[in-house]
Scaffold this active site. Structure first.
Site, mmCIF file in Angstrom:
data_model
loop_
_atom_site.group_PDB
_atom_site.id
_atom_site.type_symbol
_atom_site.label_atom_id
_atom_site.label_comp_id
_atom_site.label_asym_id
_atom_site.label_seq_id
_atom_site.Cartn_x
_atom_site.Cartn_y
_atom_site.Cartn_z
ATOM 1 N N GLU A 201 22.775 111.640 -37.157
ATOM 2 C CA GLU A 201 22.298 110.900 -38.333
ATOM 3 C C GLU A 201 20.885 111.377 -38.732
ATOM 4 O O GLU A 201 20.577 111.492 -39.908
ATOM 5 C CB GLU A 201 22.267 109.392 -38.051
ATOM 6 C CG GLU A 201 23.642 108.742 -38.049
ATOM 7 C CD GLU A 201 24.367 108.895 -39.380
ATOM 8 O OE1 GLU A 201 23.733 108.759 -40.434
ATOM 9 O OE2 GLU A 201 25.572 109.192 -39.359
ATOM 10 N N CYS B 18 32.434 112.046 -55.155
ATOM 11 C CA CYS B 18 31.498 111.595 -56.192
ATOM 12 C C CYS B 18 30.178 112.324 -55.987
ATOM 13 O O CYS B 18 29.159 111.738 -55.632
ATOM 14 C CB CYS B 18 31.312 110.077 -56.098
ATOM 15 S SG CYS B 18 30.395 109.420 -57.497
ATOM 16 N N CYS C 272 36.042 113.192 -60.994
ATOM 17 C CA CYS C 272 36.537 111.930 -61.565
ATOM 18 C C CYS C 272 38.036 111.974 -61.838
ATOM 19 O O CYS C 272 38.722 110.949 -61.730
ATOM 20 C CB CYS C 272 35.794 111.615 -62.853
ATOM 21 S SG CYS C 272 34.020 111.529 -62.614
ATOM 22 N N CYS D 119 39.800 110.704 -58.891
ATOM 23 C CA CYS D 119 39.115 109.614 -58.179
ATOM 24 C C CYS D 119 39.919 108.309 -58.251
ATOM 25 O O CYS D 119 40.280 107.858 -59.339
ATOM 26 C CB CYS D 119 37.735 109.406 -58.798
ATOM 27 S SG CYS D 119 36.869 108.018 -58.040
ATOM 28 N N CYS E 131 35.318 102.343 -62.588
ATOM 29 C CA CYS E 131 33.973 102.925 -62.449
ATOM 30 C C CYS E 131 33.200 102.820 -63.774
ATOM 31 O O CYS E 131 33.613 103.381 -64.796
ATOM 32 C CB CYS E 131 34.098 104.387 -62.028
ATOM 33 S SG CYS E 131 32.523 105.249 -62.029
#
Ligand code: SF4
Length: 350
Positions: free
Chosen positions: A35, A190, A197, A200, A206
């Site tokens: 991370e 995204c 899109c 998606c 959205c």
């Protein structure tokens, strides 16, 4: 579970990333290292660094007892070196304050050096399946577009809006899967400049897509021009092909890394090196200026090549700063800022 998280988890099942080196483990140490390395850095860049790091420091105990120079050496080229210093410091906190075990609550996790709320949430959900929202750059982008959140995240009222949304849409079950899913959704579908899109699953709901506002969401930080700073970096060699180096103070730019004497452009090099380090030099040659860009300024570096004229180099004054004559071949074992490494490799190949 909300529709949003269901959709994201379903999407991840088929299209998410399932074979990254830090997946398939619940070891909080490995998750934490990944991370931290992934902050501001692409997955493909991180993988070899992550593997080398874990090979050398397989546990929080080995990292805590390591020399910071070695930690920073393994970080050389990854950038944002404060992350490496914080990782080392947090490992010592875990060993000294938490008996070597990662804490399992948000406040304790956030008390560790370099761990903010989002990173703490990611570690707690991946390692312990605890329900905590995350809000890294990818997640912010997805939330901003799907729910039409406007405003720059650097403003506290906007940040609060984002955290509320993240909290609201984090499911009660499958928390680790959802956390990975929303990260992957932002990183691979995204995306910042060319979101997919057309394929998606959130397209219909959205806001950015239906209102044709993809380019403007998430709102960008108001722009200020990046200032340009300049300096001379002095590469001093002696007759044994050693180069004079100094360790930078532990905080600030390149903190704790080994670097070269750095002077203002109009400083008299001979006088300054003599006064600061007791070094006498000659054969000064000016090299080609190159630019290194930090997040908040450009640094135009003027390399200057010089030769040390006294064979007895033990005579140089030792200041508060750690200084050393270092064999070119040994510089590979030090933590070096990327542009200094580049400069030394170019000098060594001349
Ligand atoms: S429709 Fe486009 S902008 Fe909206 S979430 Fe999907 S990929 Fe992102």
């Amino acid at each position: 579970m909300t529709t949003f998280s269901d959709t994201i988890i379903d999407w991840h099942h088929q299209h998410g990333r399932h074979d990254l080196p830090w997946q398939g483990t619940t070891d909080p140490y490995k998750i934490w290292v990944s991370e931290i390395m992934l902050q501001q850095t692409q997955v493909t860049t991180v993988i070899p660094y992550y593997e080398r790091f874990l090979q050398r420091f397989p546990s929080v105990q080995t990292l805590a007892s390591a020399n910071i120079d070695e930690v920073l050496h393994l970080w050389t080229g990854l950038g944002y070196y404060a992350r490496g210093r914080n990782l080392h410091k947090a490992a010592q906190q875990i060993v000294n304050d938490f008996s070597g075990e990662f804490p399992r609550n948000l406040d304790d996790m956030m008390s560790l050096s370099g761990i903010g709320r989002s990173t703490a949430g990611a570690i707690l959900s991946f390692a312990f399946s605890l329900r905590h929202p995350i809000l890294d750059g990818n997640v912010k982008r997805v939330l901003s577009r799907v729910f039409g959140v406007e405003g720059w995240y650097g403003k506290s009222a906007v940040a609060e809006k984002f955290w509320l949304l993240a909290e609201e849409h984090t499911p009660n079950k499958k928390i680790a899967t959802y956390t990975q899913a929303i990260m992957d959704f932002g990183a691979t579908l995204c995306t910042r400049s060319k979101p997919s899109c057309a394929i998606c699953p959130l397209q219909k709901s959205c806001i950015a897509f239906t209102e044709n506002r993809i380019a403007e969401l998430p709102s960008k930080k108001p722009k200020k021009p990046i200032p340009v700073k300049t300096c001379q970096m002095i590469i001093i060699q002696n007759n044994h092909d050693h180069v004079f180096m100094l360790q930078r103070p532990p905080t600030g730019i390149w903190g704790g890394l080994w670097s070269l004497p750095q002077l203002e452009l109009d400083t008299d090099i001979k006088t300054s090196l003599s006064e600061d380090f007791g070094l006498s030099i000659d054969k000064i040659k000016i090299g080609q200026v190159f630019r290194h860009t930090f997040s908040h300024y450009h640094l135009d570096i003027q390399p200057v090549y010089a030769r040390f004229i006294d064979n007895d180099y033990s005579k140089n004054k030792i200041q508060d700063t750690a200084t050393a004559w270092i064999n070119f071949n040994k510089t590979v074992e030090l933590g070096l800022p990327a542009p200094i490494k580049k400069l030394l490799i170019a000098t060594n190949n001349k």
